[in-house]
Design a protein around this motif. Structure first.
Motif, mmCIF file in Angstrom:
data_model
loop_
_atom_site.group_PDB
_atom_site.id
_atom_site.type_symbol
_atom_site.label_atom_id
_atom_site.label_comp_id
_atom_site.label_asym_id
_atom_site.label_seq_id
_atom_site.Cartn_x
_atom_site.Cartn_y
_atom_site.Cartn_z
ATOM 1 N N THR A 300 -0.471 -0.046 6.656
ATOM 2 C CA THR A 300 0.977 -0.120 6.856
ATOM 3 C C THR A 300 1.655 1.137 6.341
ATOM 4 N N THR A 301 1.216 1.612 5.188
ATOM 5 C CA THR A 301 1.777 2.849 4.629
ATOM 6 C C THR A 301 1.449 4.046 5.497
ATOM 7 N N GLY A 304 3.709 3.682 8.514
ATOM 8 C CA GLY A 304 5.104 3.680 8.088
ATOM 9 C C GLY A 304 5.573 5.058 7.663
ATOM 10 N N LYS A 305 4.767 5.739 6.856
ATOM 11 C CA LYS A 305 5.138 7.085 6.410
ATOM 12 C C LYS A 305 5.080 8.086 7.557
ATOM 13 N N GLY A 320 -0.178 3.318 -1.325
ATOM 14 C CA GLY A 320 0.047 2.070 -0.615
ATOM 15 C C GLY A 320 -1.072 1.075 -0.845
ATOM 16 N N PHE A 346 3.971 -6.455 3.287
ATOM 17 C CA PHE A 346 5.277 -6.325 2.646
ATOM 18 C C PHE A 346 5.213 -5.480 1.375
ATOM 19 N N ALA A 348 3.564 -2.767 1.035
ATOM 20 C CA ALA A 348 3.707 -1.381 1.476
ATOM 21 C C ALA A 348 5.170 -1.019 1.690
ATOM 22 N N TRP A 349 5.941 -1.910 2.303
ATOM 23 C CA TRP A 349 7.354 -1.621 2.549
ATOM 24 C C TRP A 349 8.177 -1.679 1.270
ATOM 25 N N ILE A 352 7.499 1.787 -0.168
ATOM 26 C CA ILE A 352 8.215 2.813 0.595
ATOM 27 C C ILE A 352 9.709 2.761 0.296
ATOM 28 N N GLY A 353 10.276 1.555 0.287
ATOM 29 C CA GLY A 353 11.702 1.405 0.020
ATOM 30 C C GLY A 353 12.094 1.848 -1.376
ATOM 31 N N CYS A 376 5.855 -3.653 -6.707
ATOM 32 C CA CYS A 376 4.865 -4.440 -5.968
ATOM 33 C C CYS A 376 4.357 -5.608 -6.797
ATOM 34 N N TRP A 379 6.933 -8.306 -6.320
ATOM 35 C CA TRP A 379 6.756 -8.913 -5.006
ATOM 36 C C TRP A 379 5.551 -9.866 -5.008
#
Length: 483
Positions: A300-301, A304-305, A320, A346, A348-349, A352-353, A376, A379
């Motif tokens: 995902t990272t 996403g990146k 990530g 999630f 990963a996001w 990133i966020g 993380c 989360w």
């Protein structure tokens, strides 16, 4: 299963020899004792093997940290990683283990086994101490990454001692000791009827280390040159992507002791003996959920990146991956593999966020440790409250069969409420203790190095030389320099 000579005589008839019955029972008891001894040996061997895996994460932390800083600070960050283990060993031996697991005690703090007195006991053997020490030094290693490249070495020694000897042990007592006020293993008075499920430490280890690092980095401020005069972020890249990847893969390897090893024992059945399914299966499932969460977060990272920066970045993928591991650590034993994929996605996001937010507010964390482990980790606690499966919760934690489980699986809000409480309590506890300590060190001018030292590099100014020697120069007889 008891063997009684009188019982045997009743089975064999009245003419049976009393001596023979006693002999048979004696042999039976001897074999039974051997099986008990073997059970202890198997469980302790499993625990020690898991401990060695967890300790290998210290190598991973050292490589990751070294690769993530500039070459001029390599010796400094490597020394802090070595001393995490050494300082943590002494202080966890003297105080930490007792404050964490010194039972019987109250719900707030342990009060037995200082300096491993009265050890081993029916409750704990030496292997359990060693396993918990490996966790304590992992928390300290997280914090050192947040404040890398600008912290006085004496300040490092102070905060590492406080974290491993007091702050982390008390937090672990609350959620992992059978006496802890929020422990899921309490005999009575479970928080929201559930207690906190933080199986291997998304909150206890990762949030504690991440929040401590957050305060250290905030109070110190960013490194020189991290943000330009207009406030835009300037990349201060680490000097070795090779070490970053090596450290990440070593951490991945060690996580198979960190998460599955937190079962502590392996020789335990679920239900009747003779079944193919037992704690050994739950341990394997935990390794699978750990793998899937980290792998999903890495992919995902990666993509996403790519959307944000336009290229494939190995450092971002490594972070990530570790963010996915930090998140699944809380619920790794009580969720299905499909849920672990959601956890990693999630996570990963979240990372990133939080990294985008950090740049906006000019927060500088060379290893993204506060975002990765703190964000993380938080989360992961929420995720567990959403997806914990009833069957697995009952198998791992026992007690009331109707105890709360994941909200999205129909288990009510009790578990999720307990998880939120842990996030708030850990944040508050670490902020009060470690935040205050960093602030006092700052006011005493004991926290950050000088401008000149930071520009020169800590290896030269504090540690007597550089990590990498590219050429050797010697004087010849004529006084000239030659290679």
């Amino acid at each position: 299963m008891d063997c009684s000579p009188a019982h045997l005589q009743g089975l064999f008839g009245t003419n049976a020899s009393s001596a023979a019955a006693q002999y048979i029972c004696g042999r039976f008891d001897a074999v039974s004792s051997k099986f008990i001894d073997t059970g202890y040996a198997v469980d302790n061997t499993y625990l020690l093997f898991s401990t060695y895996l967890v300790f290998s994460m210290q190598i991973g932390f050292a490589m990751l940290c070294a690769g993530s800083v500039r070459a001029k600070n390599t010796m400094n960050i490597m020394l802090t990683n070595v001393l995490d283990a050494a300082t943590g060993g002494c202080f966890y031996y003297l105080f930490g283990f007792a404050l964490a697991f010194g039972t019987p005690s109250n719900g707030f703090i342990g009060k037995h086994f200082f300096g491993l007195s009265q050890f081993p006991s029916a409750s704990f053997d030496y292997g359990f101490f060693l396993f918990q020490w490996a966790f304590a030094i992992a928390a300290a290693g997280i914090t050192s990454g947040s404040i890398a490249e600008r912290t006085q070495f004496s300040a490092y020694l102070i905060y590492s001692s406080l974290l491993t000897g007091l702050v982390y042990p008390i937090a672990s007592h609350w959620f992992w000791s059978v006496d802890g006020w929020a422990s899921p293993g309490r005999a009575d008075g479970l928080l929201f009827g559930s207690g906190v499920i933080d199986f291997a430490g998304s909150g206890v280890v990762h949030m504690v280390g991440g929040v401590a690092g957050l305060w250290g980095a905030l109070i110190e401020g960013p490194r020189i040159g991290r943000f330009d005069h207009s406030g835009r972020a300037v990349a201060l890249r680490g000097h070795s992507g090779t070490l970053v990847v090596l450290g990440t893969l070593l951490l991945w390897f060690g996580w198979y002791g960190f998460n599955p090893g937190s079962f502590v024992n392996i020789l335990k059945t679920y239900g009747e003996s003779g079944s193919f399914y037992g704690q050994w299966s739950a341990i394997a499932r935990t390794a699978v959920t750990t793998t899937l969460a980290g792998s999903t977060a890495a992919l995902t990272t990666l993509f996403g990146k790519r959307l944000f920066v336009g290229h494939w970045n190995v450092t971002d993928v490594c972070n990530g991956l570790l963010g996915g591991f930090a998140a699944i650590t809380a619920g790794c034993s009580v969720v299905d593999p499909w849920a672990a994929v959601i956890c990693g996605f999630f996570a990963a996001w979240v990372l990133i966020g939080l990294n985008m937010l950090a740049e906006k507010v000019q927060y500088d964390d060379p290893l993204e440790a506060a975002q990765l482990h703190g964000g993380c980790g938080a989360w992961g606690l929420i995720f567990t409250g959403l997806f914990a499966k009833k069957e697995y919760v009952n198998q791992v934690y026992g007690g009331d069969e109707n105890r709360p489980f994941g909200v999205l699986l129909g288990g009510g809000f009790g578990l999720l409420g307990a998880q939120v409480v842990q996030i708030l309590v850990v944040t508050a506890w670490v902020s009060v203790t470690m935040g205050t300590m960093f602030f006092v060190l700052h006011k005493l001018n004991l926290l950050r190095i000088s401008h000149e030292e930071e520009m020169e590099g800590m290896d030269v100014t504090s540690h007597g030389g550089v990590a990498y020697v590219y050429e050797d120069r010697v004087h010849n007889k004529g006084g000239e320099m030659e290679l």
